[in-house]
Design a protein around this motif. Structure first.
Motif, PDB file in Angstrom:
ATOM      1  N   ARG A  48       0.863  -1.177   0.000  1.00 44.35           N
ATOM      2  CA  ARG A  48       0.000   0.000   0.000  1.00 44.35           C
ATOM      3  C   ARG A  48       0.891   1.215   0.000  1.00 44.35           C
ATOM      4  NH1 ARG A  48      -5.702  -0.370  -0.682  1.00 44.35           N
ATOM      5  NH2 ARG A  48      -6.200  -2.545  -0.263  1.00 44.35           N
ATOM      6  N   SER A  49       0.451   2.263  -0.669  1.00 47.92           N
ATOM      7  CA  SER A  49       1.329   3.420  -0.777  1.00 47.92           C
ATOM      8  C   SER A  49       1.334   4.209   0.526  1.00 47.92           C
ATOM      9  CB  SER A  49       0.947   4.301  -1.956  1.00 47.92           C
ATOM     10  OG  SER A  49      -0.247   4.997  -1.691  1.00 47.92           O
ATOM     11  N   TYR A  50       2.331   5.053   0.659  1.00 51.47           N
ATOM     12  CA  TYR A  50       2.694   5.718   1.900  1.00 51.47           C
ATOM     13  C   TYR A  50       1.616   6.676   2.389  1.00 51.47           C
ATOM     14  CZ  TYR A  50       5.572   8.938   4.705  1.00 51.47           C
ATOM     15  OH  TYR A  50       6.095   9.733   5.676  1.00 51.47           O
ATOM     16  N   LYS A  51       1.120   7.504   1.488  1.00 49.99           N
ATOM     17  CA  LYS A  51       0.240   8.590   1.922  1.00 49.99           C
ATOM     18  C   LYS A  51      -1.225   8.243   1.680  1.00 49.99           C
ATOM     19  CE  LYS A  51      -0.194  13.560   0.831  1.00 49.99           C
ATOM     20  NZ  LYS A  51       0.404  14.592  -0.039  1.00 49.99           N
ATOM     21  N   TYR A  52      -1.530   7.733   0.483  1.00 48.33           N
ATOM     22  CA  TYR A  52      -2.932   7.492   0.109  1.00 48.33           C
ATOM     23  C   TYR A  52      -3.345   6.038   0.302  1.00 48.33           C
ATOM     24  CZ  TYR A  52      -2.254  12.005  -2.192  1.00 48.33           C
ATOM     25  OH  TYR A  52      -1.962  13.310  -2.456  1.00 48.33           O
ATOM     26  N   HIS A  53      -2.374   5.187   0.674  1.00 45.62           N
ATOM     27  CA  HIS A  53      -2.671   3.759   0.877  1.00 45.62           C
ATOM     28  C   HIS A  53      -3.254   3.126  -0.381  1.00 45.62           C
ATOM     29  CE1 HIS A  53      -2.004   3.396   5.352  1.00 45.62           C
ATOM     30  NE2 HIS A  53      -1.810   4.681   5.079  1.00 45.62           N
ATOM     31  N   ARG A  54      -2.796   3.582  -1.545  1.00 52.45           N
ATOM     32  CA  ARG A  54      -3.290   2.986  -2.792  1.00 52.45           C
ATOM     33  C   ARG A  54      -2.649   1.622  -2.995  1.00 52.45           C
ATOM     34  NH1 ARG A  54      -5.240   7.282  -6.662  1.00 52.45           N
ATOM     35  NH2 ARG A  54      -4.448   6.053  -8.404  1.00 52.45           N
ATOM     36  N   PRO A  55      -3.378   0.701  -3.595  1.00 54.71           N
ATOM     37  CA  PRO A  55      -2.806  -0.614  -3.878  1.00 54.71           C
ATOM     38  C   PRO A  55      -1.661  -0.494  -4.882  1.00 54.71           C
ATOM     39  CG  PRO A  55      -4.951  -0.375  -4.936  1.00 54.71           C
ATOM     40  CD  PRO A  55      -4.767   0.826  -4.071  1.00 54.71           C
ATOM     41  N   GLY A 109      -6.652   2.513   5.760  1.00 57.39           N
ATOM     42  CA  GLY A 109      -5.948   3.742   5.397  1.00 57.39           C
ATOM     43  C   GLY A 109      -6.343   4.256   4.031  1.00 57.39           C
ATOM     44  N   VAL A 110      -7.007   3.399   3.261  1.00 57.37           N
ATOM     45  CA  VAL A 110      -7.414   3.803   1.921  1.00 57.37           C
ATOM     46  C   VAL A 110      -8.377   4.983   1.981  1.00 57.37           C
ATOM     47  CG1 VAL A 110      -9.430   2.321   1.622  1.00 57.37           C
ATOM     48  CG2 VAL A 110      -7.936   2.794  -0.333  1.00 57.37           C
ATOM     49  N   LEU A 111      -8.980   5.213   3.153  1.00 56.45           N
ATOM     50  CA  LEU A 111      -9.828   6.392   3.329  1.00 56.45           C
ATOM     51  C   LEU A 111      -9.059   7.665   3.005  1.00 56.45           C
ATOM     52  CD1 LEU A 111     -11.682   5.404   6.610  1.00 56.45           C
ATOM     53  CD2 LEU A 111     -12.651   5.543   4.306  1.00 56.45           C
ATOM     54  N   ASN A 112      -7.759   7.621   3.275  1.00 53.88           N
ATOM     55  CA  ASN A 112      -6.913   8.769   2.935  1.00 53.88           C
ATOM     56  C   ASN A 112      -7.039   9.090   1.453  1.00 53.88           C
ATOM     57  OD1 ASN A 112      -5.985   8.856   5.479  1.00 53.88           O
ATOM     58  ND2 ASN A 112      -3.813   8.666   4.976  1.00 53.88           N
ATOM     59  N   ALA A 113      -7.133   8.029   0.649  1.00 47.83           N
ATOM     60  CA  ALA A 113      -7.186   8.228  -0.788  1.00 47.83           C
ATOM     61  C   ALA A 113      -8.503   8.896  -1.174  1.00 47.83           C
ATOM     62  CB  ALA A 113      -7.038   6.894  -1.506  1.00 47.83           C
ATOM     63  N   GLN A 516       6.767   6.042  -4.245  1.00 51.21           N
ATOM     64  CA  GLN A 516       6.985   5.695  -2.845  1.00 51.21           C
ATOM     65  C   GLN A 516       6.463   6.776  -1.904  1.00 51.21           C
ATOM     66  OE1 GLN A 516      10.868   4.573  -0.459  1.00 51.21           O
ATOM     67  NE2 GLN A 516      10.567   3.155  -2.145  1.00 51.21           N
ATOM     68  N   ASN A 517       6.561   8.032  -2.312  1.00 53.16           N
ATOM     69  CA  ASN A 517       6.064   9.107  -1.456  1.00 53.16           C
ATOM     70  C   ASN A 517       4.747   9.692  -1.970  1.00 53.16           C
ATOM     71  OD1 ASN A 517       7.759   9.084   0.675  1.00 53.16           O
ATOM     72  ND2 ASN A 517       8.987  10.844   0.069  1.00 53.16           N
ATOM     73  N   ASP A 518       4.124   9.028  -2.947  1.00 56.16           N
ATOM     74  CA  ASP A 518       2.826   9.478  -3.458  1.00 56.16           C
ATOM     75  C   ASP A 518       2.845  10.937  -3.928  1.00 56.16           C
ATOM     76  OD1 ASP A 518       1.378   7.178  -3.375  1.00 56.16           O
ATOM     77  OD2 ASP A 518       0.391   7.574  -1.468  1.00 56.16           O
ATOM     78  N   VAL A 519       3.862  11.304  -4.683  1.00 55.36           N
ATOM     79  CA  VAL A 519       3.930  12.662  -5.216  1.00 55.36           C
ATOM     80  C   VAL A 519       3.439  12.644  -6.656  1.00 55.36           C
ATOM     81  CG1 VAL A 519       5.410  14.647  -5.719  1.00 55.36           C
ATOM     82  CG2 VAL A 519       5.876  13.195  -3.729  1.00 55.36           C
ATOM     83  N   THR A 520       2.502  13.556  -6.964  1.00 56.35           N
ATOM     84  CA  THR A 520       1.907  13.586  -8.297  1.00 56.35           C
ATOM     85  C   THR A 520       2.341  14.825  -9.070  1.00 56.35           C
ATOM     86  OG1 THR A 520      -0.022  14.844  -7.614  1.00 56.35           O
ATOM     87  CG2 THR A 520      -0.153  12.452  -7.366  1.00 56.35           C
TER      88      THR A 520
END
Lengths: 986, 102, 193
Positions: A48-55, A109-113, A516-520
């Motif tokens: 799961r990703s660091y910030k958004y908990h994306r798969p 944590g996916v709620l973050n997303a 890794q740091n969920d930067v877009t």
């Protein structure tokens, strides 16, 4: 299962390997990595990703992997954040996924997303500023619970690690095509050569991209030939699973060898090589770039090179139906590899308007549809992976409609290649933007330089930006013999830094740069809009490239987006600094074998074991461990210490004073030299006599003290403090070598040659007189010494006292220390002889008002401040500290001076360091330097440095105990006991 | 980490064998100097970005002090020389001039 | 002085190596040592050293030997004599007597240090785990001495044979260095070096 029927150069299909992931049993085969084995089991979702908990699934096949981080091992071998692509499978391997709760598939944590619109770049900085105290108690604990990658282990690491120093002429980092050829040429030229390769295999991309012939041979055959030739060279060392982590100043390189990570541990797990080399050849290759498009982070979206690595090296199809999104010809190799392996390639989307060339033609011949000027506008998928993509036309602006939808379960991205320039940059080499090839490559005019100013890192192969096998090998041959290569010609890359999604980018699709740091892409644009225009500021604001992968995949794309947003060219934006290590290295490897009892050396006297057997509690004194007190039975500290003090005051005690520094100073100018080193006069000391001396530095501040004995006309023995022997010896040598080199003086540190014991107390002489020997103890005057024999052992006896009692110090060569000590102890039971420790020593000297360097002094205290003006010569023209003591600040009234303090309540012992307050209570006017309960005068005593203290005898001070409490103490003489010294002069 | 050659014992060794001793060629004024001269001796140091003459000691090796001329930014070492001289040797000055010429 | 009883002297360390080592390590029970300082090129110094030890002044970072007595180069103005324990006071006396008015210093330091022997084909690899020195065969010759550090301990390393080194450090650190050497000499850790 997605294991292909054929292929897989690295695997042995007949040797199954079983392992667990999140507790579930899986099987792979020998030669698999954890990543290839999971893909072979049809599992794409691994994290799961660091910030958004994306798969997320694995993106790469190597050390640049940003997503496939797992916890490896369990219990005391648990280790977080390990890249699955680098884990070689072995039987019994245990891995668990990270950053998910309660499970990887159902993560809250996916709620973050879902709320991700609320968490733009800088969210934490902006949100948690007020109220300030909430940060510590509310925000930080909350954020720490949610965020983070793996969990740190909680138990001590049972594995061992080590260092190895090595020296060579040429260190070659990377065992791919260019590294092999460079090693071959260096080996042939002679000199010591080390070739290191971070994986377990040599050959690099030639093992996969084998469509070229080298010197008329198939690529793999050429690789085998080079390896065989190198292995036959005695001057060449090859080390696999060894990464050149860093290139530091003056040819210093760190190599990180993962020695047993691919198997069950035998011997040290990691080895850190500390190499000095004349030259580093960086054959570190390139890393493929992902392409920013909407939803480019679904499991199954991978680098094109990684897709074909899995197919050709491990016989695994990452998907059944793949869409290739490419910006160059090289990407077509992935389509061809998949096609050859029997996997479907649904389409090739090429950013270029007119893709041509041999590889393109081969793909078309294979029946694969090629869409020119087309990208991926949108991705659809589930947590188990991508299910479809939508095409989008490129080169028509950002506001365009999506094209056709193509079902697929794998997307291969070929965004172009970035040279791995890290080793070039680590110690000062510069990189330059190559617009034609869309890459930062080493600037050959600005290399890292060694101590003589010559270039010592040379990059070769892909690391220079060479894109074809021919160019790679030509650069690696250097001045040596080249090789001929026949391979497909390739057309230039047309990099895509951003692919428009459905309608305007602002519609909210996530184009990931840093997985890794969920930067877009939107985060970088926001940073630029908010004024974080410097690449270093944008990095820190968005955390681009700040994760454990240090932006290996993301930095170039991110910097390009920043440049585009700011309307600047890439070189104007610049790049962030590449810092070592290249990939994370274990803490254990940094410590090496210096852990546990080998962490720090402690110096021990010859009696150390004896002390330990007698219940000694040790305390650190400098680098030494000295007995603080000897515990009898279950007695408390105070009881032991009181017992030991009373022994010295009433009977006779023995102290192991071997740690005292002992320096020999000899020569015709020795007296003159010591007159410069000490504040008092030493040249007038008579042979056979001792004198207490003070040493200051040129600031005029006390730095050491001790008794000096003149052994003969030319020879002095200088005692130093326990912590001071090495320092004072070096201090003397410094002045002799760098300032007063005309003086004929030689010094030697004999601290450890001699063990030394204090025999102190009213019964001291009676005890010593019982021993067979030739020393007349009664005749030895105070501050005299004599050489002789005692009980068959050589001794030097000093009549000196640090306790105020009748006292002798016996020095003997250390070989005799144990025997002499035992003889003394065994000779006076009726006299009450026994050992005393350093705490008793300290109380005894404090009762007498004797200072201890480091207690009463702190580097700002002069001899005058501690009432020792008598030890500062007025006759000498010069000595260290003399001129400084005449400076206004050192002569002014009101300096802190040493006094005694007697508390109003005789049973209250002041805390060490407690501050004395001014009369109005607003200011500290001094502090307590030593404080004890004195069993001798049966009350609390203390020494303190108090402003103008010597003129304030009898004044009552308030001493601060804590924020609310003060106690009263009266200023008194620091000599609390036997003021006229009668006890030592018997 | 620097690679340093000790001029006393000839060993070329890594920095961890050595101890740095700060700026070189600082003159210790006599006892009769002014307060300002003494303060300057104690506290004034050049700290340049560029050529620096410094004192080093081969602490873990032969124990000898020596001088080194070094560039504090590029870390280039222009030469090492004995501790008991008051001025760098001409050959080192020449080397510096050659290496730092624009 | 009355007679000395040398049986009362103790070794710096009384230890036996643990099992499972890939190189031999041993603590040398006793070793006489004399520290001598002065101008190594002075004729009086050279003659006094020759008279006291039978050895010439060694070349820089080298050693000389006569029978059981060795002289190690320690610094530009210092040598160390290795001899039998108990022989050191005699050497000091002989040296000082012969040196006469020459500005020298000679001291019996037989008890100040501990000496270890590390031997075997991989011996140099054991030391290279903590000493930043090129000890590889062909790079560091027999008879050569190097003062350096092992881990954080100041140490001297002398190559005494093809695959044999003597290592010395201050006596107070003997237990630490012994344990360090025993860990470093572990067979498994040397198996792939």
């Amino acid at each position: 299962m997605t294991r292909l029927a054929n292929g897989g150069a690295l695997i042995d299909r007949d040797t199954p390997v079983s392992f667990t992931f999140d507790g579930k049993q899986f099987r792979g085969v020998k030669g698999d990595t954890l990543a290839s084995a999971m893909l072979a089991n049809g599992v794409k979702l691994v994290n799961r990703s660091y910030k958004y908990h994306r798969p997320r699934g694995v993106v790469t096949s190597g050390p640049e992997e940003p997503n496939g981080l797992v916890n490896l091992g369990s219990g005391n071998r648990h280790e977080p954040n390990i890249r699955m692509t680098q884990i070689e499978l072995f039987d019994g391997l245990e891995a668990t996924s990270q950053n998910r709760y309660p499970s990887l598939r159902n993560d809250v944590g996916v709620l973050n997303a879902a709320a991700s619109r609320l968490y733009p770049a800088g969210f934490y900085y902006k949100t948690f500023i007020h109220p300030r105290h909430a940060w510590k108690y509310l925000f930080e604990p909350m954020i720490r619970r949610i965020a983070g990658l793996g969990r740190a282990p909680t138990e001590a690491d049972p594995d061992t690690y080590e260092h190895q120093y090595a020296f060579c002429d040429t260190l070659i980092a990377g065992g791919g095509a260019s590294g092999l050829l460079a090693a071959r040429r260096a080996g042939e030229a002679g000199g010591r050569v080390m070739l290191v390769e971070q994986t377990e295999r040599l050959g690099g991309r030639l093992l996969v991209d084998d469509d070229a012939e080298i010197d008329g041979k198939p690529a793999r055959e050429w690789v085998a030939e080079q390896v065989a030739a190198l292995e036959a060279m005695e001057n060449v060392t090859i080390r696999l699973r060894t990464c050149c982590s860093a290139a530091y100043d003056h040819g210093y390189a760190l190599l990180y060898e993962r020695r047993t990570d691919h198997t069950m541990p035998t011997g040290p797990r990691h080895r850190l090589w500390r190499v000095r080399t004349k030259q580093i050849i960086g054959a570190t290759g390139m890393i493929e770039r992902p392409i920013p498009f909407y939803g480019n982070d679904f499991p199954g979206v991978m680098l094109a090179s990684a897709v074909r690595d899995y197919v050709k090296l491990w016989g695994v199809a990452p998907g059944q139906t793949t869409v290739l999104y490419t910006t160059n010809d090289d990407g077509y190799r992935t389509a061809l590899a998949l096609h050859e392996a029997g996997c479907k390639v649904a389409a090739i989307l090429d950013s270029r308007a007119d893709p041509a060339g041999l590889l393109v033609e081969q793909a078309k011949t294979a029946g694969i549809t090629v869409h020119p000027s087309t990208g991926i506008g949108k991705t659809e998928g589930t947590k188990d992976g991508v299910t479809a993509i939508h095409t989008v036309p490129l080169g028509k602006g950002d506001d365009v409609a999506l094209g056709e939808k193509i079902d697929c379960d794998c997307v291969a991205m070929a965004g172009g290649w970035s040279p791995v320039v890290h080793l070039y940059s680590h110690s000062g080499g510069k990189v330059m933007w190559d617009a034609g090839r869309a890459m930062y490559r080493p600037d050959p005019d600005n290399p890292p330089r060694d101590s003589s100013g010559e270039a010592y890192v040379r990059m070769v192969g892909g690391a220079t930006g060479a894109l074809t096998t021919q160019d790679v090998l030509t650069s690696a041959a250097g001045n040596g013999e080249g090789v001929s290569v026949h391979g497909p010609a390739e057309q230039p890359t047309a990099s895509v830094w951003f692919t428009p999604s459905h309608g305007k980018a602002a519609l909210g699709g996530k184009h990931f740069l840093d997985y890794q740091n969920d930067v877009t892409v939107a985060d970088i644009r926001l940073a630029a809009r908010e004024g974080f225009e410097s690449v270093e500021h944008a990095k820190r604001y968005t955390t681009l490239g700040m994760a454990t992968d240090q932006g290996k995949l993301s930095n170039i794309n991110g910097h390009a987006i920043l440049a585009d947003t700011l309307g600047k060219a890439m070189p104007e934006v610049g790049t962030t600094t590449f810092r070592p290590p290249y990939t994370p290295i274990s803490m254990g490897s940094i410590a090496g074998q210096q852990k546990g009892s080998l962490f720090k050396p402690f110096r021990q006297t010859a009696l150390h074991e004896w002390h330990a057997e007698q219940g000694a509690e040790f305390e650190p004194v400098g680098d030494w461990r000295r007995p603080y007190r000897y515990q009898k039975g279950g007695e408390g500290r105070e009881t032991s210490i009181t017992r030991e003090i009373r022994r010295v005051r009433e009977k006779v005690g023995l102290l192991d004073a071997s740690t005292l520094g002992k320096l020999i100073v000899r020569g015709p100018d020795a007296g003159k030299f010591l007159d410069l080193m000490y504040t008092n006069m030493m040249s007038t000391l008579k042979p056979g006599k001792c004198r207490y001396g003070l040493m200051c530095d040129d600031n005029g501040f006390l730095m050491d003290d001790g008794v000096v004995a003149r052994l003969d006309e030319q020879t002095f023995l200088c005692h130093t403090t326990s912590g001071g022997s090495d320092r004072v010896h070096a201090w003397m040598e410094e002045w002799l070598q760098t300032e007063w080199f005309d003086l004929k003086v030689l010094t030697a540190n004999v601290t450890e040659q001699w063990s030394q014991f204090a025999v102190a107390g009213p019964n001291a002489r009676a005890l010593l007189d019982r021993l067979e020997g030739d020393v007349d103890f009664a005749a030895l005057p105070f501050m005299g010494f004599a050489d002789g024999t005692l009980g068959g052992m050589p001794v030097r006896v000093f009549r000196i006292s640090f306790s105020g009692e009748l006292s002798y110090e016996l020095a003997t060569p250390t070989a005799f220390a144990v025997s002499l000590w035992e003889l003394l102890l065994g000779s006076g039971d009726d006299l009450g002889v026994g050992p005393y420790g350093t705490e008793a020593l300290h109380v005894l000297r404090a009762e007498k008002g004797f200072i201890v360097i480091g207690d009463e002094t702190d580097g700002t205290v002069t001899p005058h401040d501690v009432g020792m003006s008598w030890a500062v010569s007025k006759k000498k023209e010069d000595f260290l500290g003399k001129r400084a003591m005449e400076r206004p600040d050192l002569t002014r009234k009101g300096r802190k001076q040493l006094v005694g303090l007697l508390t109003e309540d005789p049973n209250f012992v002041l805390p060490d360091g407690a501050h004395a307050l001014s009369a109005d209570g607003t200011r500290a006017i001094g502090h307590v330097t030593s404080t004890y309960h004195s069993p001798t005068i049966k009350r609390s005593i203390a020494m303190a440095l108090i402003e103008g203290g010597m003129d304030r005898m009898g004044e009552v001070l308030e001493i601060g105990i804590d924020r609310k409490t003060t106690v009263k103490a009266v200023i008194a003489s620091p000599v609390f006991y036997d003021k006229d010294g009668a006890r030592q002069n018997v | 980490m620097l690679l340093i050659q000790c001029p006393a014992c000839g060993v070329e060794a890594e920095e961890t064998e050595f101890a740095a001793g700060g700026e070189a060629h600082i003159v210790r004024p006599g006892p009769g100097c002014t307060d300002a001269e003494w303060a300057s001796y104690l506290f004034d140091r050049k700290n340049p970005r560029g050529v620096h003459y410094e004192r080093w000691r081969h602490a873990f090796g032969c124990g000898k002090w020596f001088h080194m001329a070094r560039h504090t930014h590029t870390l280039e070492v222009f030469g090492v020389y004995a501790a008991d001289v008051l001025d760098p040797p001409q050959e080192i000055k020449d080397r510096i001039a050659e290496r730092t010429a624009p | 002085m009355s007679d000395l009883d040398l049986s009362l002297a103790r070794a710096a360390l009384d230890v036996t190596p643990p099992p499972g080592l890939g190189a031999q390590v041993e603590a040398i029970a006793s070793r006489g040592m004399v520290a001598i300082r002065g101008d190594l090129t002075d004729a009086g110094f050279v003659a006094a050293l020759q008279a006291a030890t039978g050895c010439a002044v060694p070349e820089i970072r080298q050693s000389t030997q006569a029978g059981d007595t060795r002289v190690l180069w320690m610094s530009t103005d210092e040598v160390m004599v290795f001899c039998e324990w108990g022989a050191a006071p005699g050497i000091v006396e002989a040296f000082m007597e012969k040196a006469g008015d020459t500005h020298v210093l000679a001291l019996d330091v037989s008890d100040a240090r501990a000496v270890f022997r590390v031997s075997g084909e991989k011996a140099w690899r054991v030391l290279a785990k903590g000493a930043p020195v090129d000890l590889a065969p062909g790079q560091f010759g027999t008879g050569e001495i190097r003062r350096t550090r092992i881990a954080t301990v100041a140490a001297g390393i002398v190559k005494t044979g093809d695959d044999e080194f003597e290592v010395f450090c201050f006596r107070s650190l003997a237990a630490y260095l012994w344990n360090w050497l025993c860990v470093g000499a572990g067979a498994e850790s040397l198996s792939d070096l």
